[in-house]
Design a protein around this motif. Structure first.
Motif, PDB file in Angstrom:
ATOM      1  N   LYS A  46      69.313  42.234  61.308  1.00 51.25           N
ATOM      2  CA  LYS A  46      69.448  43.560  60.701  1.00 51.25           C
ATOM      3  C   LYS A  46      70.919  43.988  60.718  1.00 51.25           C
ATOM      4  O   LYS A  46      71.733  43.423  61.440  1.00 51.25           O
ATOM      5  N   PHE A  47      71.209  45.033  59.950  1.00 48.19           N
ATOM      6  CA  PHE A  47      72.590  45.517  59.884  1.00 48.19           C
ATOM      7  C   PHE A  47      73.072  46.018  61.248  1.00 48.19           C
ATOM      8  O   PHE A  47      74.219  45.803  61.620  1.00 48.19           O
ATOM      9  N   HIS A  48      72.185  46.670  62.019  1.00 52.53           N
ATOM     10  CA  HIS A  48      72.601  47.232  63.310  1.00 52.53           C
ATOM     11  C   HIS A  48      72.734  46.173  64.407  1.00 52.53           C
ATOM     12  O   HIS A  48      73.238  46.464  65.481  1.00 52.53           O
ATOM     13  N   SER A  49      72.281  44.922  64.158  1.00 50.70           N
ATOM     14  CA  SER A  49      72.468  43.841  65.132  1.00 50.70           C
ATOM     15  C   SER A  49      72.849  42.549  64.404  1.00 50.70           C
ATOM     16  O   SER A  49      72.079  41.594  64.372  1.00 50.70           O
ATOM     17  N   ARG A  77      78.008  51.694  56.493  1.00 53.63           N
ATOM     18  CA  ARG A  77      76.751  50.993  56.783  1.00 53.63           C
ATOM     19  C   ARG A  77      76.029  50.672  55.479  1.00 53.63           C
ATOM     20  O   ARG A  77      76.428  51.126  54.413  1.00 53.63           O
ATOM     21  N   THR A  79      71.760  49.660  54.060  1.00 54.67           N
ATOM     22  CA  THR A  79      70.353  49.551  54.464  1.00 54.67           C
ATOM     23  C   THR A  79      69.934  48.084  54.467  1.00 54.67           C
ATOM     24  O   THR A  79      70.463  47.257  53.714  1.00 54.67           O
ATOM     25  N   ASN A  80      68.967  47.772  55.325  1.00 51.42           N
ATOM     26  CA  ASN A  80      68.455  46.407  55.400  1.00 51.42           C
ATOM     27  C   ASN A  80      67.743  46.027  54.108  1.00 51.42           C
ATOM     28  O   ASN A  80      67.784  44.875  53.684  1.00 51.42           O
TER      29      ASN A  80
END
Length: 103
Positions: A46-49, A77, A79-80
């Protein structure tokens, strides 16, 4: 397709060539330095990890996703879902081009 002289760009499509995820496509979401980048695919990564990868373990394509690049540059950022959509569209176009070349 792969040019070691050119530096990676945010939003650029890559094919992972080494490691557990070899053979999968991803997008560069951040450039750490001249040797490492962070990649994400919106599904497993995912984008956050994102995954930190050595650029020598990736095959870079000349294609950059403008939607992903603009989103990251404007808001920091993405979105996934946008990552997944961009990769699926890119893979479908690549597979179509490869099949045309085989005939």
């Amino acid at each position: 397709m792969s040019d070691p002289e050119s530096s990676p760009q945010i939003g650029q499509f890559v094919l992972i060539t080494k490691g557990r995820e070899a053979g999968k496509y991803a997008i560069v979401v951040k450039i750490l330095d001249d040797r490492f980048v962070l990649i994400a695919d919106g599904e497993k990564r995912k984008f956050h990890s994102p995954k930190k990868k050595n650029i020598h373990h990736l095959e870079f394509f000349d294609c950059v996703s403008p939607e992903v690049q603009n989103s990251i540059l404007e808001t920091g950022r993405v979105t996934n879902g946008k990552l997944r959509y961009a990769i699926s569209r890119f893979v479908n176009e690549q597979v179509t081009d490869l099949r045309k070349g085989d005939n």
